[in-house]
Design a protein around this motif. Structure first.
Motif, PDB file in Angstrom:
ATOM      1  N   LEU C 345      45.455  60.164  17.425  1.00  0.00           N
ATOM      2  CA  LEU C 345      44.436  60.116  16.374  1.00  0.00           C
ATOM      3  C   LEU C 345      43.055  59.837  16.961  1.00  0.00           C
ATOM      4  O   LEU C 345      42.056  60.337  16.469  1.00  0.00           O
ATOM      5  CB  LEU C 345      44.785  59.051  15.337  1.00  0.00           C
ATOM      6  CG  LEU C 345      45.924  59.421  14.400  1.00  0.00           C
ATOM      7  CD1 LEU C 345      46.395  58.201  13.629  1.00  0.00           C
ATOM      8  CD2 LEU C 345      45.492  60.507  13.431  1.00  0.00           C
ATOM      9  N   ARG C 347      41.834  60.988  19.522  1.00  0.00           N
ATOM     10  CA  ARG C 347      41.232  62.218  20.047  1.00  0.00           C
ATOM     11  C   ARG C 347      40.985  63.238  18.956  1.00  0.00           C
ATOM     12  O   ARG C 347      40.547  64.346  19.242  1.00  0.00           O
ATOM     13  CB  ARG C 347      42.139  62.808  21.125  1.00  0.00           C
ATOM     14  CG  ARG C 347      42.134  61.969  22.367  1.00  0.00           C
ATOM     15  CD  ARG C 347      42.926  62.566  23.494  1.00  0.00           C
ATOM     16  NE  ARG C 347      42.823  61.687  24.644  1.00  0.00           N
ATOM     17  CZ  ARG C 347      43.539  60.573  24.796  1.00  0.00           C
ATOM     18  NH1 ARG C 347      44.418  60.246  23.878  1.00  0.00           N
ATOM     19  NH2 ARG C 347      43.383  59.811  25.847  1.00  0.00           N
ATOM     20  N   LEU C 348      41.268  62.873  17.723  1.00  0.00           N
ATOM     21  CA  LEU C 348      41.010  63.778  16.604  1.00  0.00           C
ATOM     22  C   LEU C 348      39.733  63.318  15.894  1.00  0.00           C
ATOM     23  O   LEU C 348      39.278  62.198  16.095  1.00  0.00           O
ATOM     24  CB  LEU C 348      42.187  63.736  15.631  1.00  0.00           C
ATOM     25  CG  LEU C 348      43.462  64.443  16.095  1.00  0.00           C
ATOM     26  CD1 LEU C 348      44.571  64.221  15.094  1.00  0.00           C
ATOM     27  CD2 LEU C 348      43.208  65.918  16.302  1.00  0.00           C
ATOM     28  N   PRO C 349      39.173  64.205  15.061  1.00  0.00           N
ATOM     29  CA  PRO C 349      37.929  63.808  14.374  1.00  0.00           C
ATOM     30  C   PRO C 349      38.074  62.500  13.602  1.00  0.00           C
ATOM     31  O   PRO C 349      37.132  61.701  13.594  1.00  0.00           O
ATOM     32  CB  PRO C 349      37.667  64.969  13.418  1.00  0.00           C
ATOM     33  CG  PRO C 349      38.569  66.055  13.797  1.00  0.00           C
ATOM     34  CD  PRO C 349      39.545  65.589  14.790  1.00  0.00           C
ATOM     35  N   ILE C 350      39.235  62.264  13.015  1.00  0.00           N
ATOM     36  CA  ILE C 350      39.375  61.046  12.216  1.00  0.00           C
ATOM     37  C   ILE C 350      39.231  59.807  13.095  1.00  0.00           C
ATOM     38  O   ILE C 350      38.566  58.836  12.725  1.00  0.00           O
ATOM     39  CB  ILE C 350      40.720  61.041  11.441  1.00  0.00           C
ATOM     40  CG1 ILE C 350      40.822  59.849  10.508  1.00  0.00           C
ATOM     41  CG2 ILE C 350      41.919  61.025  12.363  1.00  0.00           C
ATOM     42  CD1 ILE C 350      39.954  59.949   9.309  1.00  0.00           C
ATOM     43  N   ARG C 352      37.608  59.596  15.958  1.00  0.00           N
ATOM     44  CA  ARG C 352      36.212  59.444  16.389  1.00  0.00           C
ATOM     45  C   ARG C 352      35.378  58.901  15.246  1.00  0.00           C
ATOM     46  O   ARG C 352      34.474  58.094  15.449  1.00  0.00           O
ATOM     47  CB  ARG C 352      35.669  60.791  16.851  1.00  0.00           C
ATOM     48  CG  ARG C 352      36.349  61.251  18.101  1.00  0.00           C
ATOM     49  CD  ARG C 352      35.533  62.296  18.841  1.00  0.00           C
ATOM     50  NE  ARG C 352      36.361  62.850  19.883  1.00  0.00           N
ATOM     51  CZ  ARG C 352      36.960  64.043  19.807  1.00  0.00           C
ATOM     52  NH1 ARG C 352      36.747  64.817  18.760  1.00  0.00           N
ATOM     53  NH2 ARG C 352      37.741  64.447  20.775  1.00  0.00           N
ATOM     54  N   ALA C 353      35.709  59.341  14.035  1.00  0.00           N
ATOM     55  CA  ALA C 353      34.958  58.835  12.882  1.00  0.00           C
ATOM     56  C   ALA C 353      35.198  57.332  12.719  1.00  0.00           C
ATOM     57  O   ALA C 353      34.286  56.597  12.381  1.00  0.00           O
ATOM     58  CB  ALA C 353      35.363  59.586  11.617  1.00  0.00           C
ATOM     59  N   GLU C 355      35.778  55.159  15.091  1.00  0.00           N
ATOM     60  CA  GLU C 355      34.980  54.429  16.086  1.00  0.00           C
ATOM     61  C   GLU C 355      33.494  54.515  15.758  1.00  0.00           C
ATOM     62  O   GLU C 355      32.752  53.553  15.954  1.00  0.00           O
ATOM     63  CB  GLU C 355      35.273  54.965  17.485  1.00  0.00           C
ATOM     64  CG  GLU C 355      36.681  54.604  17.924  1.00  0.00           C
ATOM     65  CD  GLU C 355      36.856  54.708  19.426  1.00  0.00           C
ATOM     66  OE1 GLU C 355      36.435  53.793  20.127  1.00  0.00           O
ATOM     67  OE2 GLU C 355      37.418  55.737  19.875  1.00  0.00           O
ATOM     68  N   ALA C 356      33.079  55.677  15.256  1.00  0.00           N
ATOM     69  CA  ALA C 356      31.676  55.818  14.877  1.00  0.00           C
ATOM     70  C   ALA C 356      31.348  54.846  13.748  1.00  0.00           C
ATOM     71  O   ALA C 356      30.281  54.233  13.713  1.00  0.00           O
ATOM     72  CB  ALA C 356      31.395  57.251  14.449  1.00  0.00           C
ATOM     73  N   PRO C 487      36.306  56.888  26.737  1.00  0.00           N
ATOM     74  CA  PRO C 487      35.810  57.922  25.821  1.00  0.00           C
ATOM     75  C   PRO C 487      36.942  58.853  25.381  1.00  0.00           C
ATOM     76  O   PRO C 487      37.901  59.067  26.119  1.00  0.00           O
ATOM     77  CB  PRO C 487      34.756  58.654  26.636  1.00  0.00           C
ATOM     78  CG  PRO C 487      34.924  58.244  28.028  1.00  0.00           C
ATOM     79  CD  PRO C 487      35.670  56.966  28.053  1.00  0.00           C
ATOM     80  N   SER C 488      36.820  59.395  24.176  1.00  0.00           N
ATOM     81  CA  SER C 488      37.897  60.224  23.643  1.00  0.00           C
ATOM     82  C   SER C 488      37.802  61.658  24.139  1.00  0.00           C
ATOM     83  O   SER C 488      38.732  62.436  23.989  1.00  0.00           O
ATOM     84  CB  SER C 488      37.845  60.205  22.121  1.00  0.00           C
ATOM     85  OG  SER C 488      36.648  60.806  21.682  1.00  0.00           O
ATOM     86  N   ILE C 489      36.672  62.020  24.722  1.00  0.00           N
ATOM     87  CA  ILE C 489      36.497  63.390  25.212  1.00  0.00           C
ATOM     88  C   ILE C 489      35.433  63.324  26.295  1.00  0.00           C
ATOM     89  O   ILE C 489      34.594  62.423  26.290  1.00  0.00           O
ATOM     90  CB  ILE C 489      36.056  64.324  24.066  1.00  0.00           C
ATOM     91  CG1 ILE C 489      36.124  65.777  24.490  1.00  0.00           C
ATOM     92  CG2 ILE C 489      34.680  63.976  23.543  1.00  0.00           C
ATOM     93  CD1 ILE C 489      35.943  66.749  23.355  1.00  0.00           C
TER      94      ILE C 489
END
Lengths: 299, 304, 507
Positions: C345, C347-350, C352-353, C355-356, C487-489
């Motif tokens: 998860l 590494r998925l947009p959710i 990252r959201a 963590e953001a 970092p995720s990416i």
């Protein structure tokens, strides 16, 4: 005069009160499609409050903000949408949104109004690249099947993520930060953070980009680079820009349309040349003579 | 009707105690924007200090006069609890000023666990039955249902009222109160104007703890039993009171305390004792969700 | 008393330093005066009498006095670190000597000895407090990076081998304690820590009522299995879904609250659920709890001595250890499921959201992220894993009552996350092992009883130490043991983000 012939955003009778304090009072102006519009005024004139209303962070006390994302703003359509109480109307002339009725994230994602902040708000513990990927959240979310497919590793998410990275790379090239892609955003120097915040906002594919004092704290060289970037955003990316700025050289050099606020009221509106020669503007900036001072509300 | 009157008296008594604790929450929140989670346990510590001092005064010093003993216990508990609060602020909160937002809260939770377990280790896990005192009652009405007002209840309301007046004077009329309000508005500016911010914040904790100590003494006397976990639930209820009254507002804290006390006693009397804590916790949730600025608080504008 | 040796600190053993230490000692004596020096105990008539413990007061004041003075010794920090290092080395040698002198079978001795010696000395090597800049320090840095890379895979292999190795070396009787008290118990907290890490560590939402979802999972299994006879494998997903559902119901109204308000409301919800469990006796049987919950079976084969039992079916001699080994593998798989899901998860947009959101909620909203649904997903997923863990708890104990779901339990799980490093998976696992395992070890140390007398019960100091550790951690290392962020990416090179840039929690 595109703000007259082809307005993208029509702000009408906008009023914002905080308790007894009137931050904006019956403000109306238009933002032209394809223009760089500058919102200027002395400190405390209510410029950032206007931004916060447009981008949905504040709900205005009164007023209408009609946003014609595509096509021409049609006054009949605006009137019909106002009467219906809805947020959105897809008319033959184009898509129309009522910003004052939308929550902030919908304004960013549906109406496509992006913004930056006066005090930079990057995700400082995430890398530069991650900042730009987060900005593409909604399309990526859809591609990952709202995480359901993504977590199982099915679907075309990987391809879409590569595209998102390519887009981020393109913006990093343009703002000259490609070598810092894997560094934490908080480590960048101030000017680079400003540019990154603009690039991040642009990664949401906005129709209107709102910049809150983008030149603040920049040195002359960085300031010149910023002007170039903003022009490119207007001309190449076809994104309209609305900016708050104190630096008059930036305003006069790049903007197509200037709106001047003082004490929450519009005191002038026109091309940079018109505004520069407007006695009211000069009075507001350089101090008024006795007559006008008495006419103004005291702070 | 008689029952109602009796519950009203009981509720106001309980509410006075909650109000005294709630002031500590609301003052600290007002000045540094932090939920002092350990405040309930400071209250519990004060009840233990009061118990031990009371026993020492009666058993070791052999003072037989109850009013004299009460005054001694009150003063000693206020001083010693204030010392605890001062040390806690110094060790667990002051180094965290400027750290991330949740750090003081987590530290306070740690402090709360530390205090209650310290008392458990030092004093043992069992209930401490307190010798009964001020047991006389006044009959307010006669008849089948006698409504009574005990000396204890009178004492609690009297002490609370007196302290609130003194406290009000302290905050409104003294330089300390002015410094406090200045720090609430803008800590940096207050420092530039020569106010010792650290000292002002420390004194806020100290005053809050002294008031909690009064509540602790009264609580010990009223309920006749103390235990190391007695800080948690009264603490949460007093926090509820502070939120209900409008956090940051001093009259709000007292008002909220009285309301919570009344709600709790009436709920127990007319609905069910089993769910009385559920009622308090539900009020906390409902108030925070639907009216986070409380009855007398100011609404907050989000800074963008 | 928080005194740190600074440039302005008075010289060691100056009158000023001694005066400062004396004042600190006075304060300590004031704190200790009634609470520590006197103890109220009921006598036979249930009247409280005072017991004097004045020496304790002197001890407290003396320790503070000496500590305060010692803090002014030049380079005291480095001296302390080396002393700690020497202490750890001694403890390691002591443990190894204990293993060598124990009455284990020889193969067990050798296996345990090599394992403990290898991991212990490697740990000491990379933890030695060498000054930065020395060549050995550079070596340590590389060794630490290497350890960081291998600790995950090696740990997983070691965990899968653990019960079998224990069984082989210690036999069925001797290994029970290790597999059950240490293995299963720690893994439950690892799983709970990982579940809560999604909410607190990634999304930055301080949840003080996490134990409510653990309770929902436990009672869901208890009720569904006893009333409807549903099997564990059916109840497990149901319990997770129910917990997630409760997560959404409770989360929806509160998630727009500020950080500390959110924390208090979740605490209130946690307590409400516990109080309902106590008082809704028709369903939950109140404080007495629910017992005779069906035990775990090996996919239908019960772990009994019967002919259709697990042992008989596989031609083994019956032993209660089989059930415990199966439970160990079950909770290990559940915990790893939590871990894998979280890592994916992230590494998925959710992810990252999330963590953001932890970094800056307002910026998230300006980028079109629906913060409510993003927070709700984190809340529901965390709750779901809590629910899984809860139903495992119920099937392991065979008995549930509200006492297992107090606020202290929430605080313990939160402490695991905070101490481990918010957002770091390996840190949380290590913290759970240290805290829960440490408690178990404390319980066993006869040494402490020898010092403090036979009545000394170290278990009661557990929460005291937890509380102290939470405060100390916030002051010393607010990001926890493992504080850097992966970092995720990445575009070209993966670089860890140092703790100084990462923000925690919104508000």
């Amino acid at each position: 005069m595109r703000w007259r012939t082809n307005p993208l955003l029509g702000v009408e009778h906008l009023t914002m009160r905080f308790g007894g304090l009137v931050a904006i009072n019956d403000l109306s102006f238009d933002v032209g499609r394809g223009d760089i519009t500058a919102l200027i005024g002395p400190n405390g004139a209510g410029k950032t409050t206007v931004f916060n209303c447009i981008t949905g962070f504040y709900k205005p006390t009164e007023g209408r903000m009609a946003f014609a994302r595509t096509g021409l703003a049609d006054s009949n359509a605006v009137a019909r949408l106002t009467a219906s109480g809805g947020r959105f109307a897809g008319t033959p002339a184009g898509d129309l949104y009522m910003l004052e009725r939308m929550p902030d994230h919908e304004i960013a994602w549906r109406a496509r109004v992006a913004r930056t902040f006066q005090n930079i708000r990057l995700f400082s513990g995430m890398t530069v690249l991650e900042n730009l990927i987060v900005a593409q959240h909604n399309p990526l979310m859809r591609a990952s099947g709202y995480s359901l497919l993504g977590v199982l590793g099915i679907g075309g998410y990987k391809t879409r993520e590569r595209e998102a990275v390519a887009k981020a790379e393109m913006w990093l090239e343009r703002i000259g930060l490609i070598d810092r892609a894997d560094d934490p955003a908080g480590e960048l120097p101030y000017g680079a953070q400003r540019r990154l915040e603009i690039a991040r906002a642009m990664c949401t594919d906005p129709v209107l980009l709102c910049l809150d004092e983008p030149a603040a704290g920049l040195n002359p060289r960085e300031s010149a680079e910023l002007n170039k970037l903003l022009r490119a955003i207007r001309d190449e990316d076809k994104t309209s820009v609305l900016l708050i700025e104190h630096d008059m050289s930036v305003v006069m050099e790049i903007s197509d349309h200037v709106v001047v606020l003082d004490y929450g009221v519009k005191i002038s509106d026109g091309t940079p040349t018109q505004v520069r020669n407007d006695p009211k503007v000069i009075a507001a900036y350089l101090g008024a003579d006795d007559e006008t001072e008495n006419a103004e509300p005291s702070a | 009707m008689e029952n109602f009157l009796q519950q009203l008296i009981n509720g106001l008594t309980l509410g006075s105690i909650y109000g005294l604790i709630a002031i500590g929450y609301t003052m600290v929140f007002g000045i540094i924007g932090m939920v002092n989670f350990a405040h309930g346990d400071v209250f519990m510590v004060s009840a233990f200090i009061a118990l031990l001092i009371f026993l020492a005064v009666t058993q070791i010093l052999g003072i037989a006069s109850l009013p004299l003993a009460f005054v001694l216990v009150l003063v000693a508990a206020m001083i010693l609890t204030a010392l605890w609060a001062w040390v806690i602020e110094r060790i667990a909160y002051r180094p965290l000023r400027g750290s991330f937002r949740l750090a003081p809260l987590i530290s306070a939770i740690g402090m709360s666990i530390l205090l209650s377990n310290f008392v458990q280790v030092a004093q043992g896990p069992r209930n401490k039955p307190v010798p009964p005192m001020f047991t006389d009652v006044i009959a307010v009405t006669d008849g089948a249902y006698r409504v009574t007002l005990s000396y204890k209840q009178i004492l609690i309301m009297l002490v609370t009222a007196l302290l609130l007046v003194g406290f009000w004077w302290l905050v409104q009329k003294t330089p300390l109160g002015r410094a406090q309000r200045a720090c609430e508005q803008d800590r940096k500016m207050a420092a530039l104007l020569g106010i010792d911010v650290d000292r002002t914040i420390a004194l806020t904790f100290v005053i809050g703890a002294a008031l909690a100590a009064v509540a602790g003494v009264l609580y010990m006397m009223y309920y006749g039993v103390v235990n190391f976990y007695d800080g948690f639930v009264p603490g949460v209820k007093a926090f509820t009171a502070a939120v209900l009254g409008g956090i940051g507002s001093l009259p709000g804290a007292v008002l909220g305390g009285l309301l919570i006390g009344l709600i709790e006693t009436f709920w127990s009397a007319y609905f069910s004792t089993d769910y009385k804590d559920v009622a308090a916790f539900s009020i906390l949730a409902i108030v925070l969700i639907f009216m986070p600025s409380g009855i007398l608080g100011r609404p907050e504008v989000e800074k963008v | 008393m928080g005194a740190k040796p600074t440039d302005a600190a008075p010289a060691f053993f100056s009158a000023e330093a001694i005066g400062g230490a004396f004042r600190a000692a006075l304060v300590a004596a004031g704190l200790a005066f009634p609470i520590l020096a006197l103890r109220a105990e009921p006598d036979l008539n249930n009247q409280l009498v005072l017991l004097n413990r004045w020496p304790l007061l002197l001890w407290a004041a003396g320790i503070v006095f000496v500590g305060h003075l010692a803090a002014q010794i030049p380079h005291v920090g480095r001296i302390l670190k080396w002393a700690l290092f020497a202490g750890c080395t001694l403890v390691l040698v002591w443990i190894l000597a204990g293993v060598a002198n124990s009455n284990l079978p020889l193969r067990g001795k050798i296996a345990l000895f090599t394992l403990i010696a290898a991991s212990g000395f490697f740990g000491l090597l990379i933890a030695a407090p060498c000054a930065p800049g020395t060549p050995f320090h550079d070596f340590q840095k590389r060794a630490r990076a290497f350890a960081g890379k291998i600790v995950g895979p090696i740990g997983i292999v070691a965990l899968f081998a653990f019960p079998l190795v224990m069984l082989w070396t210690l036999g069925p009787g001797g290994s029970l304690k290790w597999i059950n008290n240490y293995g299963v118990q720690i893994l439950i907290y690892v799983m709970l820590g990982w579940g809560l890490n999604i909410v607190v560590g990634l999304a930055g939402l301080l949840d003080l009522g996490y134990v409510a979802f653990y309770a929902v999972g436990a009672y869901a299994y208890a009720l569904l299995s006893t009333h409807f006879g549903l099997s564990f494998w059916l109840c497990l997903p149901l319990a997770g879904i129910l917990a997630a559902f409760w997560g959404i119901i409770l989360g929806f109204p509160v998630l727009r609250l500020r950080g500390d308000y959110l924390a208090i409301v979740t605490l209130a919800f946690g307590e409400i659920i516990r109080l309902v469990l106590i008082n809704w006796t028709d369903v939950t049987n109140g404080n007495a709890g629910l017992s005779s919950i069906p035990r775990i079976t090996f996919f239908g084969l019960p772990f009994t001595a019967a002919d259709n039992g697990f042992a008989a079916s596989f031609g083994l001699e019956f032993s209660p250890i089989h059930r415990n080994i199966f439970l160990f593998y079950l909770i290990l798989c559940l915990a790893l499921l939590t871990n894998v899901a979280t890592l994916r998860l992230r590494r998925l947009p959710i992810g990252r959201a999330w963590e953001a959101l932890r970094e800056d909620e307002i910026a998230c909203r300006s980028l079109g992220i629906n913060t409510t649904s993003t927070k709700l997903t984190a809340f529901a997923l965390g709750a779901m894993f809590g629910g899984f863990a809860g139903s495992f708890f119920a099937v392991r104990q065979g008995f549930v009552n509200p006492d297992s779901f107090t606020f202290l339990e929430s605080a313990t799980i939160l402490a695991v996350v905070v101490l481990g490093g918010m957002g770091s998976q390996i840190g949380v696992a290590l913290a759970a092992a240290a805290m829960i395992g440490g408690t178990e070890i404390l319980r066993e140390l006869d040494l402490l009883k020898a010092i403090f007398g036979p009545d000394f019960d170290p278990a009661q100091y557990r929460m005291l130490i937890f509380g102290f550790a939470m405060v100390a951690m916030m002051i010393w290392k607010p990001r926890g043991l493992v504080s850097s962020r992966e970092p995720s990416i990445f575009l070209k090179t993966r670089k860890s983000v140092s703790a100084s840039h990462v923000r925690e929690g919104h508000g």
